[in-house]
Structure formats: structure tokens, C-alpha cells
Design an enzyme around this catalytic site. Structure first.
Site, PDB file in Angstrom:
ATOM      1  N   ASP A  61       0.819  -1.610  -0.162  1.00  0.00           N
ATOM      2  CA  ASP A  61       0.049  -0.412  -0.289  1.00  0.00           C
ATOM      3  C   ASP A  61       0.910   0.812  -0.339  1.00  0.00           C
ATOM      4  OD1 ASP A  61      -1.610   2.164   0.970  1.00  0.00           O
ATOM      5  OD2 ASP A  61      -2.399   1.445   2.539  1.00  0.00           O
ATOM      6  N   TYR A 152      -6.504  15.962  -8.782  1.00  0.00           N
ATOM      7  CA  TYR A 152      -6.301  15.005  -9.512  1.00  0.00           C
ATOM      8  C   TYR A 152      -4.705  16.229 -10.411  1.00  0.00           C
ATOM      9  CZ  TYR A 152      -4.326  11.994 -12.617  1.00  0.00           C
ATOM     10  OH  TYR A 152      -4.226  10.199 -13.508  1.00  0.00           O
ATOM     11  N   LYS A 156      -0.784  15.444  -9.892  1.00  0.00           N
ATOM     12  CA  LYS A 156      -0.180  15.343 -11.151  1.00  0.00           C
ATOM     13  C   LYS A 156       0.988  16.294 -10.594  1.00  0.00           C
ATOM     14  CE  LYS A 156      -1.305  11.385 -11.451  1.00  0.00           C
ATOM     15  NZ  LYS A 156      -0.626  10.133 -10.961  1.00  0.00           N
ATOM     16  N   THR A 189      -6.873   1.597 -19.560  1.00  0.00           N
ATOM     17  CA  THR A 189      -6.571   1.155 -18.977  1.00  0.00           C
ATOM     18  C   THR A 189      -7.959   0.942 -17.473  1.00  0.00           C
ATOM     19  OG1 THR A 189      -6.076   2.726 -16.778  1.00  0.00           O
ATOM     20  CG2 THR A 189      -3.774   1.981 -18.716  1.00  0.00           C
ATOM     21  N   PRO A 190      -7.802   0.027 -16.681  1.00  0.00           N
ATOM     22  CA  PRO A 190      -9.523   0.081 -16.111  1.00  0.00           C
ATOM     23  C   PRO A 190      -9.742   1.461 -15.217  1.00  0.00           C
ATOM     24  CG  PRO A 190      -7.914  -1.732 -15.644  1.00  0.00           C
ATOM     25  CD  PRO A 190      -6.949  -1.094 -16.287  1.00  0.00           C
TER      26      PRO A 190
HETATM   27  P1  NAP Z   1      -4.935   1.838 -13.318  1.00  0.00           P
HETATM   28  O1  NAP Z   1      -5.333   0.401 -13.868  1.00  0.00           O
HETATM   29  O2  NAP Z   1      -5.967   1.632 -11.738  1.00  0.00           O
HETATM   30  O3  NAP Z   1      -3.807   1.147 -11.389  1.00  0.00           O
HETATM   31  C1  NAP Z   1      -3.128   1.298 -10.233  1.00  0.00           C
HETATM   32  C2  NAP Z   1      -3.252   0.213  -9.819  1.00  0.00           C
HETATM   33  O4  NAP Z   1      -2.687   1.044  -8.820  1.00  0.00           O
HETATM   34  C3  NAP Z   1      -4.342  -0.293  -9.735  1.00  0.00           C
HETATM   35  O5  NAP Z   1      -3.953  -2.197  -8.927  1.00  0.00           O
HETATM   36  C4  NAP Z   1      -4.491  -0.409  -8.262  1.00  0.00           C
HETATM   37  O6  NAP Z   1      -5.046  -1.249  -7.146  1.00  0.00           O
HETATM   38  C5  NAP Z   1      -3.148   0.029  -7.369  1.00  0.00           C
HETATM   39  N1  NAP Z   1      -3.483   1.124  -6.865  1.00  0.00           N
HETATM   40  C6  NAP Z   1      -4.388   1.755  -6.005  1.00  0.00           C
HETATM   41  N2  NAP Z   1      -4.177   2.509  -4.578  1.00  0.00           N
HETATM   42  C7  NAP Z   1      -2.843   1.925  -4.157  1.00  0.00           C
HETATM   43  C8  NAP Z   1      -2.188   1.915  -3.262  1.00  0.00           C
HETATM   44  N3  NAP Z   1      -2.161   2.928  -2.642  1.00  0.00           N
HETATM   45  N4  NAP Z   1      -1.247   0.944  -3.292  1.00  0.00           N
HETATM   46  C9  NAP Z   1      -0.841   0.500  -4.170  1.00  0.00           C
HETATM   47  N5  NAP Z   1      -0.988   0.202  -5.189  1.00  0.00           N
HETATM   48  C10 NAP Z   1      -2.426   0.856  -5.061  1.00  0.00           C
HETATM   49  O7  NAP Z   1      -4.833   2.626 -13.142  1.00  0.00           O
HETATM   50  P2  NAP Z   1      -3.262   3.222 -14.722  1.00  0.00           P
HETATM   51  O8  NAP Z   1      -4.546   4.090 -15.415  1.00  0.00           O
HETATM   52  O9  NAP Z   1      -2.329   2.277 -15.014  1.00  0.00           O
HETATM   53  O10 NAP Z   1      -2.794   4.593 -13.709  1.00  0.00           O
HETATM   54  C11 NAP Z   1      -1.225   4.287 -13.877  1.00  0.00           C
HETATM   55  C12 NAP Z   1      -0.664   5.497 -13.601  1.00  0.00           C
HETATM   56  O11 NAP Z   1      -0.403   6.210 -14.379  1.00  0.00           O
HETATM   57  C13 NAP Z   1      -1.283   6.495 -12.256  1.00  0.00           C
HETATM   58  O12 NAP Z   1      -0.345   6.831 -11.279  1.00  0.00           O
HETATM   59  C14 NAP Z   1      -2.040   6.939 -12.771  1.00  0.00           C
HETATM   60  O13 NAP Z   1      -2.881   8.545 -13.104  1.00  0.00           O
HETATM   61  C15 NAP Z   1      -1.153   7.380 -14.491  1.00  0.00           C
HETATM   62  N6  NAP Z   1      -2.171   8.348 -15.755  1.00  0.00           N
HETATM   63  C16 NAP Z   1      -2.993   7.366 -16.058  1.00  0.00           C
HETATM   64  C17 NAP Z   1      -3.798   7.566 -16.926  1.00  0.00           C
HETATM   65  C18 NAP Z   1      -4.644   7.285 -17.579  1.00  0.00           C
HETATM   66  O14 NAP Z   1      -5.553   7.421 -18.866  1.00  0.00           O
HETATM   67  N7  NAP Z   1      -5.133   4.995 -17.334  1.00  0.00           N
HETATM   68  C19 NAP Z   1      -3.382   9.089 -17.833  1.00  0.00           C
HETATM   69  C20 NAP Z   1      -2.243   9.473 -17.206  1.00  0.00           C
HETATM   70  C21 NAP Z   1      -1.624   8.931 -16.454  1.00  0.00           C
HETATM   71  P3  NAP Z   1      -6.634  -1.430  -7.686  1.00  0.00           P
HETATM   72  O15 NAP Z   1      -7.103  -1.521  -8.733  1.00  0.00           O
HETATM   73  O16 NAP Z   1      -7.208  -1.857  -6.510  1.00  0.00           O
HETATM   74  O17 NAP Z   1      -7.059   0.307  -7.015  1.00  0.00           O
END
Ligand code: NAP
Length: 255
Positions: A61, A152, A156, A189-190
Site C-alpha cells: 500500500d 488530480y 500530478k 486501462t481500468p
Molecule cells: P490502474 O489500471 O487503475 O492501475 C493502478 C494500480 O494501482 C491498480 O492496481 C490499483 O489497485 C493500484 N493502487 C491504487 N492505490 C494503491 C495503493 N494505495 N497502493 C498500491 N497500489 C495501489 O491505473 P493506470 O491507468 O494504469 O494508471 C497508472 C498511473 O498512470 C497512475 O499514476 C495514473 O494516475 C497515471 N495515468 C493514467 C492515465 C490513464 O488514462 N489511464 C493517464 C495519465 C496518467 P486497485 O485497482 O486495487 O485500486
């Protein structure tokens, strides 16, 4: 992608069980690294680790200070070293400045900012004797604002400058640790799909169209397109790159 780019490297990825973190874990393993996925949901992390023999899952976490000490100690115990830390865990929240609660704001800051701070600190302590690479997931939302992204955006933007501070500190100390931030726009992504939860089919199609329309390349990104940049930053190919921000947004912020 050439095999062996990350040969002999040990990589720890927070949030590595899903989305960008998971795509990065697989790409790093394919490039020859040993990869530890640190994530909240142990079952999901174990299932993710089954995707490749070089993937391992440990509980993390990112908001838990002691949890970072435990996971880095365990990585060192099992694999002898840590070379790369990817801080990918994050949460998104659509909320504007008029309606967002303090509890919501604090939760986003706890995961997205405190989690990255704790990760960087643990990473520096684990890698300072031999060097390494830290990659922090920011976002285009760390560069430009959105009307409904108060926390957010704040989180960021903080990751962007925290990254530069870590990079400069490590350079000054001569640790050989580089630290860079990555700034994607919409990635399939999710997290992004969470935007569609509870909406009708027509509404989902409308939102997807609105997202695509903001991107000059006319589509959202696939997680592997972000992972490939992270592999470059993790590898020795980026040995002169630190304190920098890497925008992967299909041209969105060029407009
Ligand atoms: P994602 O699919 O939701 O994956 C994030 C992972 O982090 C999930 O497995 C989540 O677990 C885990 N997580 C959340 N809170 C946590 C905690 N306290 N400790 C440990 N793990 C934790 O998201 P993603 O789209 O891959 O995003 C990854 C990164 O890229 C993030 O920092 C996001 O802000 C950034 N980002 C994403 C996008 C986009 O469009 N997807 C765009 C720009 C930047 P749970 O699912 O169990 O909560």
C-alpha cells in the site's frame, strides 16, 4: 524491442498489477529484468505475476510508510539488489473545486503524492550505493489543468516537481540515481474505463468520442505505448537523462 536491455536488473513497480504498471512489468520482464509487482490487492497481483516467469508479487500500500521499508527489504533479501523503481500506483477522481470534499482531496494526495514521495525515498535509500533509475507516473494533468480535476491536477503537478527535486538531490550526492516523470494522456486501462461505470451505451460512446476528439492522433493510448518509454528510462540507454518530463499524449498538449 531488443531483448536483454534490462538484463540483470531488478525492477519494483508500484501498482504493477494493472494498466500501465502491468504493461510495464511485462515489457521489463521481456527485456530481461526480474520484476516485483507491488500492489494493494494480493489476488490480483498474484494473477498478474503469472503472466511471465520473471514476475513476482508482493503486497504494497503506497500510503503505508512501513510498507515501503518492508517491500524494499524483501526485494533486497530475495534478489540482492534494486535497480529500478516505477511509481505507477495512482487513483483518479473527477471532482471540481466547488464540490470536492476535503476527504476526497486528501485521499488523492495521499496515494498520488505521499505514495510517490515514500517510494522515491525508499528507492533512493535502496539504490544509493550503486545507482539506478526512478520513474514517476505523472500525467498531462500534471502539465495542463482540467475543470473537474482539482485534486488530480494538484497531485500530478506535485509529482512533476518532486521528480526534479529527487533528480537534483541524487545528482548532487553523486548517487548515480536518475529520476524522471512520464506524462500520458488517456490510456486504455481500468482507471480510464472507470469513467464509463454506470453509464448507458450511448453515453459511453459519447464520452469515448469526446476523449478521442481531444487527441490530435485521434485515439487513446494503449498501456504498452507508455511502458515502452518506461523501459527506455529504466535502461542504461537513458544514462544521461534525469529530472526530465516525458510527454506521451498523441499531440494533445501541442495544441
Ligand atoms: P490502474 O489500471 O487503475 O492501475 C493502478 C494500480 O494501482 C491498480 O492496481 C490499483 O489497485 C493500484 N493502487 C491504487 N492505490 C494503491 C495503493 N494505495 N497502493 C498500491 N497500489 C495501489 O491505473 P493506470 O491507468 O494504469 O494508471 C497508472 C498511473 O498512470 C497512475 O499514476 C495514473 O494516475 C497515471 N495515468 C493514467 C492515465 C490513464 O488514462 N489511464 C493517464 C495519465 C496518467 P486497485 O485497482 O486495487 O485500486
Amino acid at each position: 524491442m531488443a531483448e536483454g536491455r534490462l538484463a540483470d536488473k531488478v525492477v519494483l513497480i508500484s501498482g504493477g498489477a494493472s494498466g500501465i504498471g502491468f504493461a510495464t512489468a511485462v515489457r521489463c520482464a521481456q527485456a530481461g529484468a526480474t520484476v516485483v509487482i507491488g500492489d494493494l490487492d494480493d489476488e490480483k497481483a498474484q494473477a498478474a505475476a503469472a503472466a511471465h516467469a520473471a514476475l513476482h508479487a508482493l503486497h504494497l500500500d503506497v500510503t503505508d510508510e512501513a510498507g515501503w521499508d518492508e517491500i524494499t527489504a524483501e526485494v533486497l533479501r530475495r534478489f540482492g539488489r534494486l535497480d529500478v523503481l516505477v511509481n505507477s500506483a495512482g487513483i483518479a477522481l473527477n471532482a471540481d473545486i466547488e464540490h470536492e470534499t476535503l476527504a476526497q482531496f486528501r485521499r488523492v494526495m495521499a496515494v498520488n503524492v505521499e505514495g510517490v514521495f515514500l517510494g522515491c525515498r525508499a528507492g533512493v535509500r535502496a539504490m544509493r550505493s550503486h545507482g539506478g533509475s526512478i520513474v514517476n507516473m505523472s500525467s498531462v494533468s500534471g502539465l495542463v489543468g482540467g475543470h473537474n480535476l482539482a485534486a488530480y491536477n494538484a497531485s500530478k503537478g506535485a509529482v512533476r516537481l518532486l521528480t526534479k527535486s529527487v533528480a537534483l538531490y541524487c545528482a548532487r550526492k553523486g548517487y548515480g540515481i536518475r529520476c524522471n516523470s512520464v506524462h500520458p494522456t488517456f490510456v486504455d486501462t481500468p482507471m480510464l474505463r472507470g469513467l464509463f461505470t454506470g453509464r448507458s451505451e450511448e453515453e459511453v460512446a459519447r464520452v469515448q468520442g469526446a476523449l478521442r476528439a481531444q487527441v490530435p492522433l485521434g485515439r487513446v493510448a494503449q498501456p504498452e505505448e507508455i511502458a515502452d518509454m518506461i523501459v527506455y528510462l529504466a535502461s542504461d540507454e537513458s544514462s544521461f537523462v534525469t529530472g526530465a518530463e516525458f510527454v506521451i499524449d498523441g499531440g494533445l498538449t501541442a495544441c
